[in-house]
Write a protein that holds these residues in place. Sequence first.
Motif, short mmCIF file in Angstrom:
data_model
loop_
_atom_site.label_atom_id
_atom_site.label_comp_id
_atom_site.label_asym_id
_atom_site.label_seq_id
_atom_site.Cartn_x
_atom_site.Cartn_y
_atom_site.Cartn_z
N GLY A 1 -16.95 70.87 -43.21
CA GLY A 1 -15.39 71.19 -43.44
C GLY A 1 -15.45 71.50 -45.27
N GLY A 2 -14.23 71.58 -45.76
CA GLY A 2 -14.04 71.86 -47.10
C GLY A 2 -14.72 70.65 -48.02
N ILE A 3 -15.30 71.27 -49.14
CA ILE A 3 -15.79 70.20 -49.93
C ILE A 3 -15.14 70.58 -51.62
N ASP A 4 -14.59 69.41 -52.10
CA ASP A 4 -13.76 69.69 -53.29
C ASP A 4 -14.71 69.54 -54.56
N ALA A 5 -15.75 68.72 -54.63
CA ALA A 5 -16.64 68.43 -55.85
C ALA A 5 -18.04 68.03 -55.35
N ALA A 6 -18.83 68.12 -56.37
CA ALA A 6 -20.24 67.96 -55.86
C ALA A 6 -21.03 67.23 -57.27
#
Length: 303
Positions: free
Chosen positions: A207-212
């Motif tokens: 699914g979508g990832i906002d920060a890493a």
Amino acid sequence: MKAIALQKYGSADDLQLIDLPDPKVGPAEVLIRVKAAAVNPVDWKLAAGGLDALMEVRFPLVPGWDVAGVVEKVGLDAGEFAVGDEVFGYIRKDWVQQGAYAELASANVRMLAKKPRSLDWAQAAGVPLAGQTAYRTLKRVGVRADDTVLIHAAAGGVGSFATQIAVALGARVIGTASERNHDYLRSLGAEPVTYGEGLAERLRTAGGIDAAVDFVGGDAVEVSLEFVRPDRVASVANPEAEARGGHYVWVRPDGAELAELARLADEGKLTVHVDKALPLAEAAEAWRLSQSGRTRGKIVLTV
């Protein structure tokens, strides 16, 4: 006082338990009777000369930047603490010489906070550097409630703190780790993904990832940029993150951040796994364990 020291740059084999004068206590400092000092990879990297171009190092060198102990003396302008206070801190000074691998250590009050009541001495000593690194890195990329954050090396010393802090913030955590650490990550509230070849393909199903945030180096930044915009990618292991529009994080001592970590610990939202606690005299063995890369959690010296 008794202390572990190096007379020159060297390795675990060069560590000696010797007598040294008690540290002086500056106006804005306190003297700490050390109960425990955590071992971090930066300790043995610094001792090998790895930070020589960055920091002034003086000998004899007492390693160690993570400490937990009791205030024994208060400087003329250090009213934030009193004799008998139980404190912990990341006590990196502007030069490197007087560290935490000793019976006594001095520290500026800005580096310290009251020890969490819920943690024992060894656990408290394991928090400051790794915990603040995790906290600051997450802040740098603006992790907040309802974000999905990718944490590289989520089961490691820093990553396990970042996982717990992100969960406490209300974020969904996807953590990379070897399969043997997947159950451990689940216990911290993360969704584990196996690192290594094919990581990007496995992440596409998450699914979508906002920060890493990257605590391992290698290709972690490159993989992260396939899913996350550059300004929400940060690394403590790869300076090239800045050239790609992200952030390279170097943590400094900050008592306010420590106090926040202590609050999380006392609310049951932050735990510390101590893999091994050894007496001060066995610092060389502690370094060898750290260098092996086969420990989970913190290695701590008890004093």
